[in-house]
Design an enzyme around this catalytic site. Structure first.
Site, mmCIF file in Angstrom:
data_model
loop_
_atom_site.group_PDB
_atom_site.id
_atom_site.type_symbol
_atom_site.label_atom_id
_atom_site.label_comp_id
_atom_site.label_asym_id
_atom_site.label_seq_id
_atom_site.Cartn_x
_atom_site.Cartn_y
_atom_site.Cartn_z
ATOM 1 N N GLY A 57 0.792 -1.225 0.000
ATOM 2 C CA GLY A 57 0.000 0.000 0.000
ATOM 3 C C GLY A 57 0.823 1.272 0.000
ATOM 4 O O GLY A 57 0.278 2.365 -0.091
ATOM 5 N N HIS A 58 2.146 1.171 0.100
ATOM 6 C CA HIS A 58 3.002 2.363 0.227
ATOM 7 C C HIS A 58 4.179 2.258 -0.719
ATOM 8 O O HIS A 58 5.300 1.999 -0.258
ATOM 9 C CB HIS A 58 3.488 2.486 1.665
ATOM 10 N N PHE A 59 4.138 2.415 -1.885
ATOM 11 C CA PHE A 59 2.992 2.646 -2.781
ATOM 12 C C PHE A 59 3.055 1.553 -3.834
ATOM 13 O O PHE A 59 4.158 1.198 -4.242
ATOM 14 C CB PHE A 59 3.088 4.033 -3.416
ATOM 15 N N ILE A 64 7.981 2.513 -1.381
ATOM 16 C CA ILE A 64 8.883 3.309 -0.551
ATOM 17 C C ILE A 64 8.649 2.908 0.902
ATOM 18 O O ILE A 64 7.499 2.824 1.351
ATOM 19 C CB ILE A 64 8.608 4.819 -0.723
#
Length: 157
Positions: A57-59, A64
């Site tokens: 989810g990041h990203f 990252i």
């Protein structure tokens, strides 16, 4: 050897970290500690891989490592050296208390080897403050000062 005839701890592998830290997957954020100088300074190592859950989810298109997890890895390194150097056999828990002067200078991505340099700058009773720097390939990616408290049941610290 130290004056008390005990071997000086210079490094801690994952088994030693699991013995002192309560963190487990997916929140154990250090793989090893080297260059240990008592509870004064050390270098933590975090091998960043695409298999870590936060990257979904990041990203998704540009993974990252979240800055807050870099700071947590710094704090885990500081906490681990505090616990590894304890003179008693009683288990302790390190509670993260403050983050000051946090700065993030460049992204940390899968494939990076994060080196986490921690140095104690202040101690008062059971509370320690550490200056921390994170680097990848010799380039500073983050820095912060973190404070933590060791808590042990039935022990005068």
């Amino acid at each position: 050897m130290s004056d008390d005839n005990q071997t000086k701890l210079e490094a801690a592998d994952i088994q030693a970290l699991l013995a002192v830290l309560p963190h487990r997957y997916p929140f154990l954020l250090i793989d090893r500690i080297v260059d240990i100088d008592g509870d004064v300074s050390a270098t933590g190592i975090k091998n960043v891989t695409i298999n870590e859950p936060h990257f979904t989810g990041h990203f998704p298109e540009n993974p990252i490592m979240p800055g807050v997890l870099i700071v947590e890895a710094m704090a885990q390194t500081a906490g681990a050296i505090s616990l590894l150097q304890r003179k008693t056999g009683r288990p302790g828990v390190v509670y993260f208390m403050t983050i000051d002067n946090a700065k993030f200078r460049r992204p940390v991505v899968p494939g990076d080897r994060l080196l986490l340099y921690v140095k104690k700058i202040k101690q008062r009773a059971n509370i320690s403050k550490y200056e921390c720097v994170a680097e990848v390939d010799g380039v500073k990616v983050a820095e912060a000062e973190v404070a933590a408290m060791i808590s042990v049941a039935d022990e005068n610290l």
